[in-house]
Design an enzyme around this catalytic site. Structure first.
Site, short mmCIF file in Angstrom:
data_model
loop_
_atom_site.label_atom_id
_atom_site.label_comp_id
_atom_site.label_asym_id
_atom_site.label_seq_id
_atom_site.Cartn_x
_atom_site.Cartn_y
_atom_site.Cartn_z
N PRO A 60 0.82 -1.22 0.00
CG PRO A 60 0.10 -0.93 2.19
CD PRO A 60 0.79 -1.91 1.28
NE ARG A 74 -4.29 5.64 -5.03
CZ ARG A 74 -4.00 6.45 -6.03
NH1 ARG A 74 -4.38 7.71 -5.97
NH2 ARG A 74 -3.35 6.03 -7.09
CE1 TYR A 106 -2.51 9.28 -13.57
CE2 TYR A 106 -2.45 10.05 -11.29
CZ TYR A 106 -1.83 9.42 -12.37
OH TYR A 106 -0.56 8.95 -12.23
CB CYS A 156 0.98 30.07 -17.97
SG CYS A 156 0.57 31.04 -19.42
#
Length: 432
Positions: free
Chosen positions: A274, A276, A316, A341
């Site tokens: 793991p 995230r 994403y 920008c």
């Protein structure tokens, strides 16, 4: 509904508090944009995961900093690195080499040599050519490098196509149809020692069954290759709550995987990776409002950060929950944009925020602990944000803010510097 905010986050009459500290005070002390980690929440998630699975390796790429790496080690996790750079940072942070794993779909000879030289716990081999290269490097060093073989499990998951890794066309791993043959080859190759098999379905996976299908693919390869792996690594990718997602319960995932092993009568350690799931929700980002305007029927709120500190929305189409640091009503639907920008510089689209937001007000964005700082850039020369850890009313600077001097350190100017007095004028033009 699951909560995307750090566990210590509280909205009081004075505004948002994290780790017992007012967010406004953190912004005033450290500046914005600012990534804030609830250290107690981070460590609790690491500790719980370590107690849930037999073997856990923290995916360093999710948040690469010495503070997070040391927390993982102290809470009993090993480290999964995706590059030689991540290995070097992990070792500098104090990781024993035996607790570091190296993976990646295209490792350099230098990275393989680093793994052998430092005696890393394992290299996750991605293909037959890499197996042969690593074995030759290890034999030349008089070593036998432990390895896991990465298999493409041919599992489709419901996630963004850019972070799906287990389907048949993935660039990662050995195709399922030839994996048994490559595993047999690895088991008989001098210079390496095959200790297990590895596969990964993808990232931000909310479906428990996907991990079960990955394990079944590995069991099939082990049976076809007639090997008895000590480790079966089903990867990571466990989903988290960014806005309204409901992730799988990790205890339920562990129980389902254990049942598969019991049915197959395989005596192997389950390993998960793991990243995230450990660091996303304990982290949030603080921004200061710079401007607001109406454009094409939309109300835009512009903040002092954006795609250089959180590329995920642009990369994403990721969503994050956003809230004002000081509570006030009523709300309106607005779009929060960054100051880069780029028209695609989006923080959050069509979110509810107070109607009275003004320049100087603070916004908090939830679940930014994973894949934000590691993907950060110096685009437009804004520099990467500072990162702080908060716990029990105390704040500790984990990573200082990047400034122009930091960015210019790598800029090598060729030739003779321009003389004092300004830039050379264009032909026929005035000199400044």
């Amino acid at each position: 509904m699951p909560d995307p905010w750090p566990r210590s986050a509280r909205w009081t009459s004075a505004g948002l508090e994290v780790g017992g500290l007012p967010a406004a005070d953190l912004a005033a002390r450290f500046g914005t944009p600012l990534v804030v980690f609830d250290e107690a929440d981070l460590r609790a998630r690491m500790r719980t995961t370590a107690a849930t699975f037999p073997r856990v390796a923290y995916a360093v790429k999710a948040m690469t900093s010495a503070a997070v790496i040391r927390a993982a080690l102290e809470e009993g996790l090993d480290l999964l690195c995706a590059s030689g750079g991540e290995v070097a940072t992990s070792l500098r942070a104090g990781a024993p080499p035996s607790r570091v794993l190296l993976h990646g779909n295209a490792k350099t000879d230098e990275e393989l040599a680093l793994a052998v030289r430092e005696r890393l716990g394992a290299v996750i081999v991605d293909d037959l050519m890499e197996l042969e290269r690593l074995a030759a490097i290890a034999r030349a060093a008089g070593a036998s490098q432990p390895i896991l073989l990465r298999v493409t499990p041919d599992v489709d998951v419901s996630t963004h196509e850019a972070i799906a890794t287990g389907h048949a066309a993935s660039k990662f791993g050995v195709p399922l149809g030839s994996a048994a043959e490559v595993a047999r080859r690895a088991a008989s190759t001098a210079g390496v020692r095959l200790v297990g098999l590895h596969a990964h379905a993808g990232s931000q996976v909310l479906d428990l069954d996907a991990h079960v299908h990955v394990l079944r693919a590995l069991l099939r390869v082990a049976a076809d290759a007639a090997i008895s792996p000590a480790v079966l690594d089903v990867g990571g990718g466990f989903g988290v709550t960014y806005a309204d997602e409901t992730p799988s319960d990790l205890a339920a995932v562990a129980a389902a995987l254990r049942a598969e092993l019991d049915d197959a009568r395989i005596d192997a350690d389950l390993q998960v990776e793991p990243g995230r799931a450990l660091v996303a929700n304990p982290g949030l980002t603080l921004y200061r409002v710079l401007a607001r305007k109406q454009v094409g029927g939309r109300d835009l709120i512009a903040v002092d950060g954006g795609m250089s500190d959180n590329l995920r929305p642009a990369l994403y189409d990721a969503r994050h929950e956003v809230a004002a640091v000081r509570p006030f009503e009523p709300t309106e639907r607005v779009t929060v944009v960054g100051r880069h920008c780029e028209s695609g510089d989006l923080v959050a689209d069509d979110v509810a925020l107070p109607t009275g937001l003004e320049r100087g007000d603070l916004l908090a964005v939830a679940a930014t602990g994973a894949y934000t700082y590691p993907l950060a850039s110096a685009y437009n020369r804004f520099g990467r944000p500072a990162v702080v850890g908060v716990r029990d009313g105390e704040a500790t600077l984990w990573v200082r803010r990047e400034d122009v001097d930091d960015m210019d350190m790598l800029d090598v100017i060729l030739g003779t510097p321009w003389a004092a007095g300004g830039l050379p004028a264009a032909e026929g033009g005035a000199r400044t």
